[in-house]
Design a protein around this motif. Sequence first.
Motif, PDB file in Angstrom:
ATOM      1  N   SER A 212     -42.494 -53.009 -40.777  1.00  0.00           N
ATOM      2  CA  SER A 212     -43.422 -52.394 -39.832  1.00  0.00           C
ATOM      3  C   SER A 212     -44.612 -53.262 -39.459  1.00  0.00           C
ATOM      4  N   ILE A 213     -44.827 -54.346 -40.197  1.00  0.00           N
ATOM      5  CA  ILE A 213     -45.912 -55.263 -39.825  1.00  0.00           C
ATOM      6  C   ILE A 213     -45.682 -56.646 -40.435  1.00  0.00           C
ATOM      7  N   PHE A 214     -45.540 -57.620 -39.534  1.00  0.00           N
ATOM      8  CA  PHE A 214     -45.394 -59.015 -39.942  1.00  0.00           C
ATOM      9  C   PHE A 214     -45.968 -59.854 -38.800  1.00  0.00           C
ATOM     10  N   GLY A 215     -46.072 -61.159 -39.025  1.00  0.00           N
ATOM     11  CA  GLY A 215     -46.593 -61.982 -37.940  1.00  0.00           C
ATOM     12  C   GLY A 215     -46.781 -63.416 -38.355  1.00  0.00           C
ATOM     13  N   GLY A 216     -47.572 -64.117 -37.556  1.00  0.00           N
ATOM     14  CA  GLY A 216     -47.817 -65.533 -37.794  1.00  0.00           C
ATOM     15  C   GLY A 216     -48.187 -66.223 -36.501  1.00  0.00           C
ATOM     16  N   THR A 217     -48.128 -67.557 -36.508  1.00  0.00           N
ATOM     17  CA  THR A 217     -48.325 -68.265 -35.247  1.00  0.00           C
ATOM     18  C   THR A 217     -47.152 -67.902 -34.340  1.00  0.00           C
ATOM     19  N   VAL A 218     -47.295 -68.162 -33.040  1.00  0.00           N
ATOM     20  CA  VAL A 218     -46.194 -67.839 -32.125  1.00  0.00           C
ATOM     21  C   VAL A 218     -44.941 -68.606 -32.571  1.00  0.00           C
ATOM     22  N   GLU A 219     -45.132 -69.851 -32.993  1.00  0.00           N
ATOM     23  CA  GLU A 219     -43.988 -70.637 -33.455  1.00  0.00           C
ATOM     24  C   GLU A 219     -43.380 -70.059 -34.737  1.00  0.00           C
ATOM     25  N   GLY A 220     -44.228 -69.641 -35.658  1.00  0.00           N
ATOM     26  CA  GLY A 220     -43.748 -69.036 -36.907  1.00  0.00           C
ATOM     27  C   GLY A 220     -42.966 -67.760 -36.638  1.00  0.00           C
ATOM     28  N   VAL A 221     -43.462 -66.946 -35.732  1.00  0.00           N
ATOM     29  CA  VAL A 221     -42.785 -65.687 -35.397  1.00  0.00           C
ATOM     30  C   VAL A 221     -41.500 -65.968 -34.618  1.00  0.00           C
ATOM     31  N   HIS A 222     -41.513 -67.021 -33.810  1.00  0.00           N
ATOM     32  CA  HIS A 222     -40.304 -67.385 -33.073  1.00  0.00           C
ATOM     33  C   HIS A 222     -39.171 -67.725 -34.043  1.00  0.00           C
ATOM     34  N   LYS A 223     -39.479 -68.522 -35.062  1.00  0.00           N
ATOM     35  CA  LYS A 223     -38.461 -68.904 -36.052  1.00  0.00           C
ATOM     36  C   LYS A 223     -37.945 -67.690 -36.804  1.00  0.00           C
ATOM     37  N   LEU A 224     -38.872 -66.843 -37.230  1.00  0.00           N
ATOM     38  CA  LEU A 224     -38.509 -65.656 -38.008  1.00  0.00           C
ATOM     39  C   LEU A 224     -37.622 -64.710 -37.195  1.00  0.00           C
ATOM     40  N   THR A 225     -38.044 -64.417 -35.966  1.00  0.00           N
ATOM     41  CA  THR A 225     -37.296 -63.454 -35.156  1.00  0.00           C
ATOM     42  C   THR A 225     -35.940 -64.023 -34.739  1.00  0.00           C
ATOM     43  N   ASN A 226     -35.910 -65.337 -34.501  1.00  0.00           N
ATOM     44  CA  ASN A 226     -34.644 -65.973 -34.135  1.00  0.00           C
ATOM     45  C   ASN A 226     -33.648 -65.848 -35.290  1.00  0.00           C
ATOM     46  N   PHE A 227     -34.102 -66.109 -36.497  1.00  0.00           N
ATOM     47  CA  PHE A 227     -33.249 -65.976 -37.689  1.00  0.00           C
ATOM     48  C   PHE A 227     -32.739 -64.541 -37.809  1.00  0.00           C
ATOM     49  N   CYS A 228     -33.647 -63.588 -37.764  1.00  0.00           N
ATOM     50  CA  CYS A 228     -33.258 -62.184 -37.974  1.00  0.00           C
ATOM     51  C   CYS A 228     -32.270 -61.729 -36.910  1.00  0.00           C
ATOM     52  N   HIS A 229     -32.511 -62.148 -35.667  1.00  0.00           N
ATOM     53  CA  HIS A 229     -31.601 -61.744 -34.600  1.00  0.00           C
ATOM     54  C   HIS A 229     -30.203 -62.334 -34.818  1.00  0.00           C
ATOM     55  N   HIS A 230     -30.157 -63.617 -35.200  1.00  0.00           N
ATOM     56  CA  HIS A 230     -28.865 -64.256 -35.434  1.00  0.00           C
ATOM     57  C   HIS A 230     -28.094 -63.611 -36.571  1.00  0.00           C
ATOM     58  N   GLU A 231     -28.782 -63.292 -37.658  1.00  0.00           N
ATOM     59  CA  GLU A 231     -28.101 -62.676 -38.794  1.00  0.00           C
ATOM     60  C   GLU A 231     -27.585 -61.285 -38.411  1.00  0.00           C
ATOM     61  N   MET A 232     -28.359 -60.585 -37.574  1.00  0.00           N
ATOM     62  CA  MET A 232     -27.927 -59.265 -37.110  1.00  0.00           C
ATOM     63  C   MET A 232     -26.648 -59.397 -36.264  1.00  0.00           C
ATOM     64  N   LEU A 233     -26.622 -60.415 -35.374  1.00  0.00           N
ATOM     65  CA  LEU A 233     -25.426 -60.605 -34.536  1.00  0.00           C
ATOM     66  C   LEU A 233     -24.208 -60.972 -35.377  1.00  0.00           C
ATOM     67  N   THR A 234     -24.427 -61.805 -36.397  1.00  0.00           N
ATOM     68  CA  THR A 234     -23.327 -62.176 -37.299  1.00  0.00           C
ATOM     69  C   THR A 234     -22.748 -60.920 -37.943  1.00  0.00           C
TER      70      THR A 234
END
Length: 297
Positions: A212-234
């Motif tokens: 419900s709450i996470f964050g970071g630099t835009v780059e940090g959040v980009h990496k995190l969300t990209n990972f989570c989205h990919h694992e979800m698609l897998t």
Amino acid sequence: RMELLEDVSLKRMLYEKPDTLKPPRTDVLLVTPWLAPIVWDGSFNIDILNAQFHQRHVRIGLTVFAIKKYTVFMKPLLETAEKFFMVGHKVNYYVFTDRAKEMPNITLADGRQLEVLEVPSYKRWQDVSMRRMEMIRDHSRKRFINEVDYLVCVDADMKFMDEVGVEILSDVFGTLHRAFWGASRTQFPNERRKASAAYIPPDEGDFYYSGSIFGGTVEGVHKLTNFCHHEMLTDKENNIEAIWHDESYLNKYFLYHKPTKVLSAEYHWENYPGVGTIIKKKRFVLIRKNDTAIRNK
Ligand code: UDP
Ligand code: MN
């Protein structure tokens, strides 16, 4: 931004000397084994932090999804954010919604803006919840990177009850889940099926982080969300869905990409009556909702 060339010295300030023999809190863990601070009330001086972050003219984006009926949460969330969230700093609220017409009219303080981003909705609430990762990722590259330095990504069914400021900002941060911050590894509700990309063995895991709450630099959040989205698609390709959806993938990410700061459960609390001895401030709390009445509507 010419940060490197700017004079970064602070002005004279008067405050109590930090005491190497007297930690400000002895009842809670203040630092992870990888030396990331764990943010508890009493462990930081907000005046020093504000001076540092003002000097950098920091800009903060708060992302929230209000899909379908969840638009009802925007008024309490944004009104309380105006009172308590990053007061005195530059803030952009990014509300992702499929019902822009239902956005409340809220007066914002100087330096604060509301941006409504129209996005599609999904039929199942689990997909609405999980697809946030993809949409935050896409907008990070397209837009957030040009507009803000940090992102704070939160659920809609929440409100601020006390100050949440720059003490939370770091390259990438997670938050102790209100129900599991004292729990053992085996009690963490991590994904336990090996077939899922979110799988975490019972003898691993540092904390159980809230989705419900996470964050970071835009780059940090980009990496995190990209990972989570990919694992979800897998998992989707393999016809499996992690037990707690995006939160499970987030916990998998933080296991092997350690957060640079961890927020205490003050930042993911509930409006329980009274004040606790450990949780001294109810900073960001969830709003009890009738799940069956509001989900998939
Ligand atoms: N959400 C939404 N519309 C929906 C379902 C979910 O906008 O129909 C978003 C909203 O931001 C919400 C988040 O997804 O806070 C996670 O869902 P929810 O809060 O219901 O999950 P919980 O915190 O109860 O596990
Ligand atoms: Mn929620």
